[in-house]
Scaffold this motif. Structure first.
Motif, PDB file in Angstrom:
ATOM      1  N   GLY A   5       0.816  -1.212   0.000  1.00 34.00           N
ATOM      2  CA  GLY A   5       0.000   0.000   0.000  1.00 34.00           C
ATOM      3  C   GLY A   5       0.848   1.260   0.000  1.00 34.00           C
ATOM      4  N   GLU A   6       1.948   1.221   0.740  1.00 30.99           N
ATOM      5  CA  GLU A   6       2.862   2.362   0.755  1.00 30.99           C
ATOM      6  C   GLU A   6       3.526   2.537  -0.607  1.00 30.99           C
ATOM      7  OE1 GLU A   6       5.677   1.967   3.976  1.00 30.99           O
ATOM      8  OE2 GLU A   6       4.081   1.333   5.336  1.00 30.99           O
ATOM      9  N   SER A   9       1.087   4.097  -3.297  1.00 28.74           N
ATOM     10  CA  SER A   9       0.426   5.368  -2.994  1.00 28.74           C
ATOM     11  C   SER A   9       1.218   6.581  -3.475  1.00 28.74           C
ATOM     12  CB  SER A   9       0.148   5.478  -1.499  1.00 28.74           C
ATOM     13  OG  SER A   9       1.364   5.506  -0.783  1.00 28.74           O
ATOM     14  N   GLN A  11       2.663   9.571  -5.739  1.00 29.15           N
ATOM     15  CA  GLN A  11       1.974  10.446  -6.687  1.00 29.15           C
ATOM     16  C   GLN A  11       2.547  10.331  -8.095  1.00 29.15           C
ATOM     17  OE1 GLN A  11      -0.971  11.955  -6.053  1.00 29.15           O
ATOM     18  NE2 GLN A  11      -0.673  10.682  -4.237  1.00 29.15           N
ATOM     19  N   TYR A  72       0.329   1.742 -11.077  1.00 26.81           N
ATOM     20  CA  TYR A  72      -0.503   2.365 -10.047  1.00 26.81           C
ATOM     21  C   TYR A  72      -0.144   3.846  -9.981  1.00 26.81           C
ATOM     22  CZ  TYR A  72      -2.091  -2.038  -7.996  1.00 26.81           C
ATOM     23  OH  TYR A  72      -2.689  -3.256  -7.785  1.00 26.81           O
ATOM     24  N   GLY A  74      -1.299   7.105  -7.253  1.00 28.79           N
ATOM     25  CA  GLY A  74      -2.126   7.547  -6.144  1.00 28.79           C
ATOM     26  C   GLY A  74      -2.899   6.418  -5.493  1.00 28.79           C
ATOM     27  N   GLY A  75      -2.320   5.216  -5.501  1.00 25.54           N
ATOM     28  CA  GLY A  75      -2.950   4.070  -4.856  1.00 25.54           C
ATOM     29  C   GLY A  75      -3.939   3.312  -5.722  1.00 25.54           C
TER      30      GLY A  75
END
Length: 98
Positions: A5-6, A9, A11, A72, A74-75
């Motif tokens: 997840g980190e 995420s 940008q 991916y 922004g998550g």
């Protein structure tokens, strides 16, 4: 999974190459992914994940064919494809997300 997840995420676009060391198409993508990372520099993150060492993540993402590439931003997953691609195609796809 929280570490994943980190990772996703950021940008900037995050290109992930899911591979194994025993899969021939995965191995042939190694130099391609290296070239993509070099070409993109700090405009994107390029990460390789060995599905044999991250089986829970691979199952959660339903990784079936190898290699599987995902982007991916922004998550959120914004692109996914299984199979081999050339460096220029991958670079163009990632640059379209900048």
């Amino acid at each position: 999974m929280s570490k994943f997840g980190e990772l996703i995420s950021a940008q900037v676009p995050v290109l992930i190459d899911f591979y194994t060391e025993w899969n021939e198409p995965s191995l042939s993508m190694h130099p391609v992914i290296r070239d993509v990372a070099a070409a993109l520099g700090d405009k994107a993150k390029v990460i390789k994940i060995d599905v044999d060492k991250n089986q829970e993540l691979a199952d959660a993402l339903r990784i079936k064919g190898l290699p599987t590439l995902m982007i991916y931003k922004g998550g959120q997953m914004i692109w996914r494809q299984s199979g081999e691609l050339d460096a220029n195609s991958i670079i163009a796809i990632v640059q379209g997300q900048l």
